[in-house]
Design a protein around this motif. Sequence first.
Motif, short mmCIF file in Angstrom:
data_model
loop_
_atom_site.label_atom_id
_atom_site.label_comp_id
_atom_site.label_asym_id
_atom_site.label_seq_id
_atom_site.Cartn_x
_atom_site.Cartn_y
_atom_site.Cartn_z
N ILE A 80 -9.45 -2.94 2.03
CA ILE A 80 -8.74 -4.21 1.90
C ILE A 80 -7.99 -4.20 0.57
O ILE A 80 -8.62 -4.16 -0.49
N HIS A 118 -7.06 -5.91 -1.81
CA HIS A 118 -7.22 -7.23 -2.44
C HIS A 118 -8.46 -7.19 -3.33
O HIS A 118 -9.25 -6.26 -3.27
N CYS A 172 -12.11 -11.07 -0.21
CA CYS A 172 -11.80 -11.13 1.22
C CYS A 172 -11.12 -12.45 1.54
O CYS A 172 -11.60 -13.52 1.14
N GLU A 173 -10.01 -12.37 2.23
CA GLU A 173 -9.36 -13.56 2.77
C GLU A 173 -8.89 -13.27 4.18
O GLU A 173 -8.81 -12.12 4.59
N GLY A 192 -5.97 -10.76 5.12
CA GLY A 192 -6.24 -9.44 4.54
C GLY A 192 -7.24 -8.66 5.36
O GLY A 192 -7.11 -7.44 5.53
N ARG A 221 -5.67 -7.85 9.15
CA ARG A 221 -4.67 -6.77 9.25
C ARG A 221 -5.30 -5.38 9.36
O ARG A 221 -4.59 -4.42 9.60
N SER A 261 1.32 -17.65 -2.24
CA SER A 261 0.49 -16.55 -1.76
C SER A 261 0.44 -16.52 -0.24
O SER A 261 0.53 -15.46 0.38
N HIS A 281 2.20 -13.48 1.91
CA HIS A 281 1.33 -12.58 2.68
C HIS A 281 1.82 -12.42 4.11
O HIS A 281 1.63 -11.37 4.73
N ARG A 304 3.26 -5.60 -3.90
CA ARG A 304 1.91 -6.03 -3.51
C ARG A 304 1.06 -6.41 -4.71
O ARG A 304 0.30 -7.38 -4.66
N ILE A 364 -1.04 -9.91 -5.19
CA ILE A 364 -2.49 -9.94 -5.36
C ILE A 364 -2.87 -10.51 -6.71
O ILE A 364 -3.83 -11.28 -6.84
#
Length: 335
Positions: free
Chosen positions: A176, A178, A181-182, A185, A188, A260, A264, A273, A277
């Motif tokens: 991921i 990032h 965790c979202e 993200g 995908r 954001s 995204h 990117r 982030i």
Amino acid sequence: MADVNHTAFRPGTFLLVGIPGLEKFHLWISLPFFSMYIFALLGNLVLLFTIVREQSLHKPMYLFLSALTLADLLLSTTTVPRMLAIFWFRVRDISLGACLAQVFLVHFIFVAESAILVAMAFDRYVAICNPLRYVTLLTHSVLRRIELAAVVRSFCIIFPMVFLLLRLSYCRNRVIPHSYCEHMGVARLACTSIKVNIVYGLTVALLSVGIDVVFIAVSYGLILRAVFQLPSAGARRKAMSTCGSHLCIILLFYVPAFFSFFTHRFGGHSIPRHVHILLACLYVVVPPMLNPVIYGVNNKQIRETVMSIVLLRRWHKGLCAGYRGGAFPGWALLR
């Protein structure tokens, strides 16, 4: 190799990169994040303690502020310690369950904070535009119902996201890009279609948070109209000072969040990117850090209450030292 990477399976863990492209600067980046996190913790804890302790602050505006403070504490604590573990110790593994829990908490707190900001805007609208009905409209029972409604609404909106992620089949790629965790993200990384996730995320942003923004804008439009009609210049300054601090917090909350969110989904490669982030990471620590400063500096009652608590503690320590030493140097602190 491509076939292996696209084999569908249920991962036990994911790997969080941190800030992609800036891995060699992680240690330096961690220093301001750590400082801001400590400042956010101390500031919000002091603000929350002050509101809970001082009976004169048990009013609707301050009770909503305490709810916002608690949400800020949860948001920064949910994300920043994990982020610092990546920066300092390269602990990148996160289990599926922990990742989904973080997804739920981050988005749940965001929607809950949005509802709290609506409640705060309504509170200021009633206080300025209809002050005679303020006490009768915003009773303690009404406040409890508003806070309960904010929690229930956030839970009902965000909980389906967990199931939308669980239904997906993921590829061998577990990385991921990032620091936490979202929803999108994680989505995908799936081998199957994520159209439902995209549509649901847009719906949540536009129909729940977007409506909140409309309500806040209408409230402050009516507030500003009422403020400019006040006969006293002092009353206008006082009202504008209170509303100004609220508007600062609203801008700090919504502008980076929507930037954001839309970057995204629609930014593509137009925005690097690592910039996206980094801004997403700043969003979870900068507003929680600045909210206590904005309210503590601009709100005279909170500022005076904090000072009185500090002076009382100093006097108490001096009095105790006086008893132990056979004198009363603590009285000197009251001069």
